[in-house]
Design an enzyme around this catalytic site. Structure first.
Site, PDB file in Angstrom:
ATOM      1  N   GLY A  22      31.462  21.495 -28.076  1.00  0.00           N
ATOM      2  CA  GLY A  22      31.123  22.928 -28.053  1.00  0.00           C
ATOM      3  C   GLY A  22      32.303  23.869 -28.272  1.00  0.00           C
ATOM      4  O   GLY A  22      32.152  24.923 -28.891  1.00  0.00           O
ATOM      5  N   THR A  23      33.484  23.488 -27.773  1.00  0.00           N
ATOM      6  CA  THR A  23      34.624  24.414 -27.852  1.00  0.00           C
ATOM      7  C   THR A  23      35.324  24.271 -29.196  1.00  0.00           C
ATOM      8  O   THR A  23      36.111  23.354 -29.408  1.00  0.00           O
ATOM      9  CB  THR A  23      35.607  24.130 -26.691  1.00  0.00           C
ATOM     10  OG1 THR A  23      34.875  24.258 -25.470  1.00  0.00           O
ATOM     11  CG2 THR A  23      36.766  25.105 -26.692  1.00  0.00           C
ATOM     12  N   ASP A  24      34.991  25.194 -30.097  1.00  0.00           N
ATOM     13  CA  ASP A  24      35.606  25.153 -31.419  1.00  0.00           C
ATOM     14  C   ASP A  24      36.301  26.457 -31.787  1.00  0.00           C
ATOM     15  O   ASP A  24      36.781  26.619 -32.904  1.00  0.00           O
ATOM     16  CB  ASP A  24      34.568  24.766 -32.488  1.00  0.00           C
ATOM     17  CG  ASP A  24      33.360  25.703 -32.476  1.00  0.00           C
ATOM     18  OD1 ASP A  24      33.293  26.600 -31.618  1.00  0.00           O
ATOM     19  OD2 ASP A  24      32.475  25.530 -33.332  1.00  0.00           O
TER      20      ASP A  24
ATOM     21  N   LYS B 241      33.214  25.771 -47.636  1.00  0.00           N
ATOM     22  CA  LYS B 241      31.948  25.974 -46.925  1.00  0.00           C
ATOM     23  C   LYS B 241      31.963  27.340 -46.255  1.00  0.00           C
ATOM     24  O   LYS B 241      32.908  27.670 -45.529  1.00  0.00           O
ATOM     25  CB  LYS B 241      31.740  24.891 -45.859  1.00  0.00           C
ATOM     26  CG  LYS B 241      30.388  25.041 -45.139  1.00  0.00           C
ATOM     27  CD  LYS B 241      30.140  23.942 -44.139  1.00  0.00           C
ATOM     28  CE  LYS B 241      30.915  24.179 -42.866  1.00  0.00           C
ATOM     29  NZ  LYS B 241      30.590  23.218 -41.818  1.00  0.00           N
TER      30      LYS B 241
ATOM     31  N   LYS C 136      36.013  29.735 -25.763  1.00  0.00           N
ATOM     32  CA  LYS C 136      34.979  28.802 -25.300  1.00  0.00           C
ATOM     33  C   LYS C 136      35.625  27.729 -24.420  1.00  0.00           C
ATOM     34  O   LYS C 136      36.799  27.379 -24.592  1.00  0.00           O
ATOM     35  CB  LYS C 136      34.296  28.128 -26.487  1.00  0.00           C
ATOM     36  CG  LYS C 136      33.430  29.070 -27.314  1.00  0.00           C
ATOM     37  CD  LYS C 136      32.696  28.271 -28.371  1.00  0.00           C
ATOM     38  CE  LYS C 136      31.958  29.152 -29.348  1.00  0.00           C
ATOM     39  NZ  LYS C 136      31.427  28.386 -30.468  1.00  0.00           N
TER      40      LYS C 136
ATOM     41  N   ARG D 249      27.681  16.209 -39.991  1.00  0.00           N
ATOM     42  CA  ARG D 249      29.065  15.702 -39.872  1.00  0.00           C
ATOM     43  C   ARG D 249      29.589  15.831 -38.452  1.00  0.00           C
ATOM     44  O   ARG D 249      30.477  15.088 -38.032  1.00  0.00           O
ATOM     45  CB  ARG D 249      29.987  16.327 -40.915  1.00  0.00           C
ATOM     46  CG  ARG D 249      30.169  17.831 -40.926  1.00  0.00           C
ATOM     47  CD  ARG D 249      31.193  18.302 -39.924  1.00  0.00           C
ATOM     48  NE  ARG D 249      31.788  19.561 -40.312  1.00  0.00           N
ATOM     49  CZ  ARG D 249      32.238  20.450 -39.458  1.00  0.00           C
ATOM     50  NH1 ARG D 249      32.103  20.256 -38.156  1.00  0.00           N
ATOM     51  NH2 ARG D 249      32.797  21.552 -39.888  1.00  0.00           N
TER      52      ARG D 249
END
Ligand SMILES: NC(=O)c1ccc[n+]([C@@H]2O[C@H](COP(=O)([O-])OP(=O)(O)OC[C@H]3O[C@@H](n4cnc5c(N)ncnc54)[C@H](O)[C@@H]3O)[C@@H](O)[C@H]2O)c1
Length: 331
Positions: free
Chosen positions: A226-228, A69, A232, A114
């Site tokens: 949110g924290t990926d 992806k 962050k 997902r």
């Protein structure tokens, strides 16, 4: 060699959220059953006002599909200057037996689907059975996806929401109330919202703690989305001290997830991470064990979620004869 092409509209018509919850559950179990090869993802940051693009690669032995992806985001001038969205996604599927390219599909819906499903799967095993109220810190795209997915696995009675931008919050309220009929209370402060939560979802682009440990009541389940990436942060690291910590992938979460913050501050050690969620789904580790514990599901997002979900879309397309065939190689 025949390659199936699927556009965004076709992808959207070929899968529903309930099915995605199943494919994500399958992905998590596969990840903890030695069925997955998932290299670190790679990306390129381009200078402002451009954004970034990353590539996530996953092989699932059981379906014999390799997925890749590509997702871009942050290209703020794209719509006005080039007439294309500020972020896009494309998925390639290869038959792992031959490495022939079997499908190219638009991937812009799959990340949201997902990721929403990830939150719902965590709610099934980590939230209190009597949970009714959801608090959403952040009211953008992923917040909507969380509500969409979680409403498939429980009855949400009310949502307390907070956003740094009042207009974004008001739009979220209008959209959610009209789509799901669930009342949304626009909180005046983060504290007011968090104190109401049975389930707390955090889906901002925040770069510092937004939720203080003292505001979270016993028995809350936290879905940290949110924290990926590094840099962050949404949660006070103190929240992790006495919580049951569950990761999607420990390797990813200790490097780029919310779990990184309490680790570097020595609030927790790596051995304090209770489980990867696949271990709980497989029955190897316990989920929620009482109504008092605070559970945290830290999700950074995995290629295998994209793999099982896009493969299901591909199979559904073949079954219903949807999409068009392109021959990159004749014969
Ligand atoms: N874990 C995963 O698998 C996964 C998957 C997709 C996206 N994400 C991450 O989730 C986050 C949200 O994505 P989205 O698509 O909903 O984005 P979005 O732009 O649609 O929404 C972001 C929300 O955060 C708020 N916000 C922005 N900056 C903030 C700040 N500094 N402090 C507090 N609030 C702030 C905005 O007002 C908005 O409500 C991003 O960080 C994204 O990278 C994670």
């Amino acid at each position: 060699m025949k390659t199936l092409l699927l556009n965004k509209e076709q992808v959207g018509s070929l899968i529903c959220m309930r099915e995605v919850i199943g494919t994500v559950e399958e992905a998590y179990k596969a990840f903890n059953s030695n069925q997955v090869i998932q290299p670190d993802y790679i990306g390129i940051d381009l200078p402002s006002p451009r954004g970034d693009i990353d590539f996530k690669l996953g092989y699932y032995k059981a379906n014999e599909v390799i997925s890749m992806k590509a997702s871009s985001g942050g290209f703020i001038n794209n719509p006005t200057t080039y007439g294309v969205p500020s972020g896009m996604g494309t998925i390639l599927l290869f038959d792992a037996r031959t490495c022939a390219l079997i499908c190219v599909m638009d991937g812009s819906l799959i990340t949201g689907l997902r990721t929403g499903a990830a939150g719902a799967v965590s709610v099934k095993v980590l939230a209190r059975k009597d949970a009714k109220k959801i608090t959403s810190i952040g009211t953008g795209n992923q917040a909507r996806m969380q509500i969409r997915a979680i409403s498939e696995v429980m009855k949400i009675e009310e949502i307390h929401a907070w956003d740094s931008t009042r207009e974004t919050l008001a739009k979220f309220k209008a959209d959610i109330e009209s789509e799901f009929g669930i009342p949304v209370i626009m909180a005046n402060s983060k504290k007011d919202a968090v104190e109401q939560a049975d389930i707390l979802i955090t889906t901002t682009r925040g770069k510092g703690p937004l939720v203080e440990a003292a505001w979270v009541k016993p028995g809350t389940h936290i879905v940290a989305i949110g924290t990926d990436t590094q840099g962050k942060q949404e949660l006070d690291p103190e929240l992790f001290r006495n919580a049951k910590i569950v990761n999607d992938s420990i390797e990813q979460c200790i490097e780029k997830g919310e779990t990184w913050h309490p680790l570097v501050k020595n609030i927790i050690a790596k051995s304090d991470i209770h489980a990867e969620i696949g271990e709980i789904l497989l029955g190897k580790k316990a989920g929620r064990e009482n109504d008092e514990e605070i559970t945290i599901f830290d999700s950074t997002g995995m290629a295998i979620q994209d793999n099982t979900t896009s493969n299901r879309i591909y199979r559904n397309a073949i079954e219903h004869d949807i999409g068009s065939i392109f021959e990159f190689l004749k014969g």
